[in-house]
Write a protein that holds these residues in place. Structure first.
Motif, PDB file in Angstrom:
ATOM      1  N   VAL A 313     -22.609  -0.269 -17.337  1.00  0.00           N
ATOM      2  CA  VAL A 313     -23.833  -0.119 -18.273  1.00  0.00           C
ATOM      3  C   VAL A 313     -24.439  -1.551 -18.186  1.00  0.00           C
ATOM      4  CG1 VAL A 313     -24.266   0.008 -20.837  1.00  0.00           C
ATOM      5  CG2 VAL A 313     -22.265   1.282 -20.096  1.00  0.00           C
ATOM      6  N   THR A 314     -25.888  -1.261 -17.872  1.00  0.00           N
ATOM      7  CA  THR A 314     -26.491  -2.466 -17.580  1.00  0.00           C
ATOM      8  C   THR A 314     -28.199  -2.374 -18.227  1.00  0.00           C
ATOM      9  OG1 THR A 314     -27.719  -1.617 -15.812  1.00  0.00           O
ATOM     10  CG2 THR A 314     -25.640  -2.537 -15.406  1.00  0.00           C
ATOM     11  N   ASP A 315     -28.693  -3.587 -18.279  1.00  0.00           N
ATOM     12  CA  ASP A 315     -30.115  -3.404 -18.770  1.00  0.00           C
ATOM     13  C   ASP A 315     -30.897  -2.985 -17.333  1.00  0.00           C
ATOM     14  OD1 ASP A 315     -30.596  -5.694 -16.922  1.00  0.00           O
ATOM     15  OD2 ASP A 315     -30.714  -7.077 -17.996  1.00  0.00           O
ATOM     16  N   LYS A 316     -32.163  -2.967 -17.696  1.00  0.00           N
ATOM     17  CA  LYS A 316     -32.992  -2.144 -16.765  1.00  0.00           C
ATOM     18  C   LYS A 316     -33.031  -2.983 -15.478  1.00  0.00           C
ATOM     19  CE  LYS A 316     -34.622   1.486 -18.760  1.00  0.00           C
ATOM     20  NZ  LYS A 316     -35.912   1.664 -18.919  1.00  0.00           N
ATOM     21  N   ALA A 317     -32.791  -4.367 -15.549  1.00  0.00           N
ATOM     22  CA  ALA A 317     -32.818  -4.807 -14.043  1.00  0.00           C
ATOM     23  C   ALA A 317     -31.253  -4.811 -13.383  1.00  0.00           C
ATOM     24  CB  ALA A 317     -33.055  -6.458 -14.465  1.00  0.00           C
ATOM     25  N   GLY A 392     -34.519   1.718 -23.461  1.00  0.00           N
ATOM     26  CA  GLY A 392     -33.458   2.318 -22.901  1.00  0.00           C
ATOM     27  C   GLY A 392     -32.616   1.399 -22.354  1.00  0.00           C
ATOM     28  N   PHE A 393     -31.842   1.446 -21.307  1.00  0.00           N
ATOM     29  CA  PHE A 393     -30.846   0.714 -20.691  1.00  0.00           C
ATOM     30  C   PHE A 393     -30.485   1.470 -19.280  1.00  0.00           C
ATOM     31  CE2 PHE A 393     -28.431   3.131 -23.684  1.00  0.00           C
ATOM     32  CZ  PHE A 393     -27.592   3.879 -23.068  1.00  0.00           C
ATOM     33  N   GLY A 394     -29.549   0.761 -18.540  1.00  0.00           N
ATOM     34  CA  GLY A 394     -29.233   1.143 -17.343  1.00  0.00           C
ATOM     35  C   GLY A 394     -27.663   1.649 -17.218  1.00  0.00           C
ATOM     36  N   LEU A 395     -27.461   2.833 -16.568  1.00  0.00           N
ATOM     37  CA  LEU A 395     -26.305   3.454 -16.783  1.00  0.00           C
ATOM     38  C   LEU A 395     -25.701   4.037 -15.116  1.00  0.00           C
ATOM     39  CD1 LEU A 395     -23.749   4.756 -18.173  1.00  0.00           C
ATOM     40  CD2 LEU A 395     -25.088   6.575 -18.562  1.00  0.00           C
ATOM     41  N   THR A 396     -24.602   4.260 -14.804  1.00  0.00           N
ATOM     42  CA  THR A 396     -24.149   4.880 -13.851  1.00  0.00           C
ATOM     43  C   THR A 396     -22.951   6.272 -14.461  1.00  0.00           C
ATOM     44  OG1 THR A 396     -24.074   2.911 -12.055  1.00  0.00           O
ATOM     45  CG2 THR A 396     -22.791   4.997 -11.624  1.00  0.00           C
ATOM     46  N   ARG A 420     -35.157  10.427 -18.223  1.00  0.00           N
ATOM     47  CA  ARG A 420     -36.495  10.895 -18.892  1.00  0.00           C
ATOM     48  C   ARG A 420     -36.543  10.300 -20.263  1.00  0.00           C
ATOM     49  NH1 ARG A 420     -35.452  16.392 -17.189  1.00  0.00           N
ATOM     50  NH2 ARG A 420     -36.003  16.736 -15.247  1.00  0.00           N
ATOM     51  N   ILE A 421     -35.440  10.062 -20.878  1.00  0.00           N
ATOM     52  CA  ILE A 421     -35.450   9.359 -22.394  1.00  0.00           C
ATOM     53  C   ILE A 421     -35.377   8.068 -22.336  1.00  0.00           C
ATOM     54  CG2 ILE A 421     -34.592  11.603 -23.312  1.00  0.00           C
ATOM     55  CD1 ILE A 421     -31.826  10.063 -23.899  1.00  0.00           C
ATOM     56  N   GLY A 422     -35.314   7.284 -20.995  1.00  0.00           N
ATOM     57  CA  GLY A 422     -34.997   5.947 -20.875  1.00  0.00           C
ATOM     58  C   GLY A 422     -33.883   5.505 -20.508  1.00  0.00           C
ATOM     59  N   ILE A 423     -32.859   5.851 -20.450  1.00  0.00           N
ATOM     60  CA  ILE A 423     -31.508   5.534 -19.726  1.00  0.00           C
ATOM     61  C   ILE A 423     -31.578   5.786 -18.350  1.00  0.00           C
ATOM     62  CG2 ILE A 423     -29.039   6.022 -19.972  1.00  0.00           C
ATOM     63  CD1 ILE A 423     -29.273   7.129 -22.622  1.00  0.00           C
ATOM     64  N   GLN A 424     -32.009   4.612 -17.646  1.00  0.00           N
ATOM     65  CA  GLN A 424     -32.239   4.931 -16.204  1.00  0.00           C
ATOM     66  C   GLN A 424     -30.612   4.963 -15.460  1.00  0.00           C
ATOM     67  OE1 GLN A 424     -34.813   1.698 -14.597  1.00  0.00           O
ATOM     68  NE2 GLN A 424     -33.322   1.310 -12.857  1.00  0.00           N
ATOM     69  N   THR A 425     -30.477   6.259 -15.239  1.00  0.00           N
ATOM     70  CA  THR A 425     -29.224   6.754 -14.871  1.00  0.00           C
ATOM     71  C   THR A 425     -29.132   6.830 -13.139  1.00  0.00           C
ATOM     72  OG1 THR A 425     -29.009   7.717 -16.994  1.00  0.00           O
ATOM     73  CG2 THR A 425     -27.356   8.254 -15.277  1.00  0.00           C
ATOM     74  N   LYS A 426     -27.829   6.321 -12.703  1.00  0.00           N
ATOM     75  CA  LYS A 426     -27.523   6.630 -11.259  1.00  0.00           C
ATOM     76  C   LYS A 426     -26.478   7.360 -11.438  1.00  0.00           C
ATOM     77  CE  LYS A 426     -28.769   2.025  -9.846  1.00  0.00           C
ATOM     78  NZ  LYS A 426     -28.550   0.571  -9.252  1.00  0.00           N
ATOM     79  N   VAL A 427     -26.199   8.018 -10.137  1.00  0.00           N
ATOM     80  CA  VAL A 427     -24.845   8.915 -10.153  1.00  0.00           C
ATOM     81  C   VAL A 427     -23.856   8.522  -8.914  1.00  0.00           C
ATOM     82  CG1 VAL A 427     -24.397  11.552  -9.588  1.00  0.00           C
ATOM     83  CG2 VAL A 427     -26.408  11.074 -11.008  1.00  0.00           C
ATOM     84  N   GLU A 443     -12.147   3.250 -15.509  1.00  0.00           N
ATOM     85  CA  GLU A 443     -12.937   2.426 -14.353  1.00  0.00           C
ATOM     86  C   GLU A 443     -14.264   2.731 -14.874  1.00  0.00           C
ATOM     87  OE1 GLU A 443     -12.148   2.246 -10.376  1.00  0.00           O
ATOM     88  OE2 GLU A 443      -9.895   2.010 -10.600  1.00  0.00           O
ATOM     89  N   PHE A 444     -14.660   3.707 -15.613  1.00  0.00           N
ATOM     90  CA  PHE A 444     -16.115   4.411 -15.956  1.00  0.00           C
ATOM     91  C   PHE A 444     -16.531   4.324 -17.289  1.00  0.00           C
ATOM     92  CE2 PHE A 444     -14.356   7.641 -12.487  1.00  0.00           C
ATOM     93  CZ  PHE A 444     -14.600   6.478 -11.320  1.00  0.00           C
ATOM     94  N   ALA A 445     -17.624   4.482 -17.539  1.00  0.00           N
ATOM     95  CA  ALA A 445     -18.143   4.353 -18.918  1.00  0.00           C
ATOM     96  C   ALA A 445     -18.628   5.824 -19.474  1.00  0.00           C
ATOM     97  CB  ALA A 445     -19.536   3.217 -19.220  1.00  0.00           C
ATOM     98  N   PHE A 446     -19.238   6.591 -18.441  1.00  0.00           N
ATOM     99  CA  PHE A 446     -19.852   7.948 -18.948  1.00  0.00           C
ATOM    100  C   PHE A 446     -19.316   8.811 -17.769  1.00  0.00           C
ATOM    101  CE2 PHE A 446     -22.882  11.105 -19.220  1.00  0.00           C
ATOM    102  CZ  PHE A 446     -23.356  11.123 -20.663  1.00  0.00           C
ATOM    103  N   GLN A 447     -18.372   9.702 -17.924  1.00  0.00           N
ATOM    104  CA  GLN A 447     -17.861  10.620 -17.312  1.00  0.00           C
ATOM    105  C   GLN A 447     -17.798  11.985 -17.670  1.00  0.00           C
ATOM    106  OE1 GLN A 447     -15.316   7.538 -17.772  1.00  0.00           O
ATOM    107  NE2 GLN A 447     -15.218   8.123 -19.882  1.00  0.00           N
TER     108      GLN A 447
END
Length: 554
Positions: A313-317, A392-396, A420-427, A443-447
């Protein structure tokens, strides 16, 4: 994940707490045949050892997911549980519609508020010829607690038991930790029974090698080649209906196209987890048939709701965000409203699923009757802004790529919707064996997780209950969601014995509350499907399990 045991049993015996089930059908779509040819090549390349040659009375089943252990108490996962059922049986079985029926137990009856008496089936023998007795049951129910490093513990089904007594060889008395425990049938359905002398074995290799694979089931263990093949042979002394096949050969073919190719080539007689794009083509081919019904499995997303600074879980940078957005109910609600479940069902699942609004699918006991959260990107963005994340924020996002129908594609679609709603998401996707190990270790935050259950309160106990080793709650609660009110509602439901309706009302209330809290984010409930050559018949099961003893010949 799935956690139930299934087998045939004479219908004349009364049971307790039978649960209703319905079997709605869903449409299927067309595809071309190009991937089948590619799949055959992939399947051939993936085969590391020569497949067992077919015999006239072999049933060859192409499995969609890997089986990680022959120890039936080691990992509470659907593929392992289904294979175990061929050798190891449970006290209570389940029919194809998720209703409880007698198994190794003929009856389970409350004696008083804390005691149940279980009467065992007589004249049952283990594969080595020794008699099945109450001492075997006692040892089996005590064993999960001893497997301290098990990746998928069965202890949530044994924790409610305070004491086990065996007054005679065919009677077991269970003293429960709580009064009026209403969920015993489910728990007895979920624990495989093995001989007392085997229950002392904790070494996985002894099961995988076949050394201690001694059960009461319709098939005997022959061989386990990890990641490739499992072979069983018919038990001629089985107490119940004899299987139609001399041997059952289970081939692990996790690649979807390769499974279809293997069926078309005649390398297997049946496949489970039929790829959505292949359904229409197979239906049109007179050499094959499709059997399907809505599965009890709901695919959903878990979020880390415990740690202050969860991983990925990160910021956009791309720098650590320094706080946990998933602790805010508005963020969780925003994620739910970002999902276009209708699009996931129609485009990604090709119509072979239904949108999910709860932890269980619509036909399952305790579904609250709610509709899925509406897709509303504008509302989702507003909720994020109210929670302090206007940008939003960043997410994997993490998911499996070989466990659920179109799981990797669902993950990619979900990531796009979040972005699309601002949560910049990688997979990041990975095979199920690696994925479960890492997810369980936090080890994960969103699974992603898929779960099948015969009742919503049972699922809630494992998935959203506050993790507690003493009670067995939260054994699959990877996100560590915790709400004392929900815990109490689950306990109330699981101890409501006045009537089945009263229990279901309590289960519905708990499921609705969990949905309102967005304890998890439901996505969809997939269809359970099998494709088979003509000459083979199978009645589709809501539990998705491929059980050789129920395949028949035309």
């Amino acid at each position: 994940m799935t956690t139930r045991r299934t087998q045939p049993a004479p219908s004349r015996h009364a049971t307790h707490a039978a649960l209703p089930a319905r079997s709605p059908s869903r449409r299927t779509l067309l595809r071309t045949g190009a991937s089948a040819a590619l799949g055959l090549a992939a399947w051939t390349a993936l085969t590391l050892v020569p497949a067992t040659a077919a015999r006239a009375e072999d049933l060859r089943i192409g499995l969609s997911a890997d089986v990680t252990s022959m120890d039936p108490h080691w990992n509470n996962a659907g593929p392992n549980n289904a294979i175990a059922l061929h050798v190891f049986e449970s006290l209570v079985f389940m029919d194809k519609n998720a209703r409880y029926i007698p198994g190794l137990a003929l009856s389970w009856t409350p004696v008083n508020a804390t005691t149940w008496e279980v009467k065992l089936r007589p004249n049952v023998k283990w594969h080595d010829g020794t008699p099945f007795t109450s001492e075997d049951v006692k040892a089996s129910l005590e064993r999960p607690e001893k497997l301290t490093n098990a990746p998928g513990s069965f202890t949530s089904y044994t924790k409610p038991i305070a004491r086990i007594d065996t007054p005679d060889p065919l009677t077991v008395r269970l003293t429960m930790n709580v009064q009026n425990y209403a969920n015993l049938a489910n728990d007895l359905n979920s624990i495989p029974i093995m001989p007392k002398k085997v229950a002392s074995t904790l070494a996985q290799n002894d099961f995988d090698s076949g050394k201690v694979m001694i059960g009461t089931g319709p098939y005997k263990f022959v061989r386990f080649a990890r990641g490739q093949e499992i072979v069983m042979e018919r038990n001629p002394d089985y107490w119940g209906p004899k299987p139609a096949w001399d041997r059952a050969v289970f081939r692990i073919i996790t690649d979807s196209g390769a499974r279809t190719a293997a069926l078309l080539a005649g390398d297997v007689d049946v496949i489970e987890g039929v790829p959505s794009a292949d359904v229409a083509k197979l239906k049109q081919n007179p050499k094959f048939r499709i059997e399907q019904q809505v599965s009890w499995r709901t695919i959903f997303w878990q979020m880390d709701q415990s740690r202050d600074n969860p991983p990925f879980v990160t910021d956009k940078a791309g720098k650590p965000l320094g706080k946990n957005p998933f602790k805010d109910a508005r963020v969780r609600a925003a994620i739910s409203h970002s999902l276009n479940r209708d699009a996931i069902v129609s485009r990604i699942m090709e119509g072979l699923a239904v949108p999910a609004s709860s932890i269980v699918s619509p036909q399952i006991f305790g579904h609250p009757g709610t509709k899925p959260d509406a897709y509303d990107a504008a509302r989702a963005k507003k909720l994020l802004a109210e929670a302090g994340y206007p940008d939003g924020f960043g997410l994997t996002l993490h998911a499996t790529n070989n466990r659920y129908l179109n799981d990797a594609a669902v993950a990619q679609a979900t990531a796009s919707m979040l972005t699309r709603i601002g949560i910049q998401t990688k997979v990041e996707t990975m095979p199920v064996a690696t994925y479960f190990t890492r997810a369980r270790q936090g080890e994960f935050a969103f699974q992603m997780l898929g779960w099948g259950s015969a009742a919503s309160d049972v699922a809630l106990r494992s998935i959203t209950g506050t993790p507690n080793p003493k009670t067995g709650y939260g054994t699959w609660n990877w996100g560590k969601f915790s709400n004392p009110k929900l815990d109490q509602m689950i306990e109330t439901s699981l101890t409501t014995v006045s009537s089945l309706k009263a229990r279901e009302d309590a289960a519905k209330a708990a499921a609705k509350f969990a949905l309102e809290q967005h304890a998890i984010i439901p996505s969809h409930s997939q269809l359970a499907m099998w494709a088979m050559r003509k000459g083979v018949r199978y009645e589709a099961r809501t539990d998705e399990w491929s059980l050789a003893q129920f395949f028949t010949k035309e």
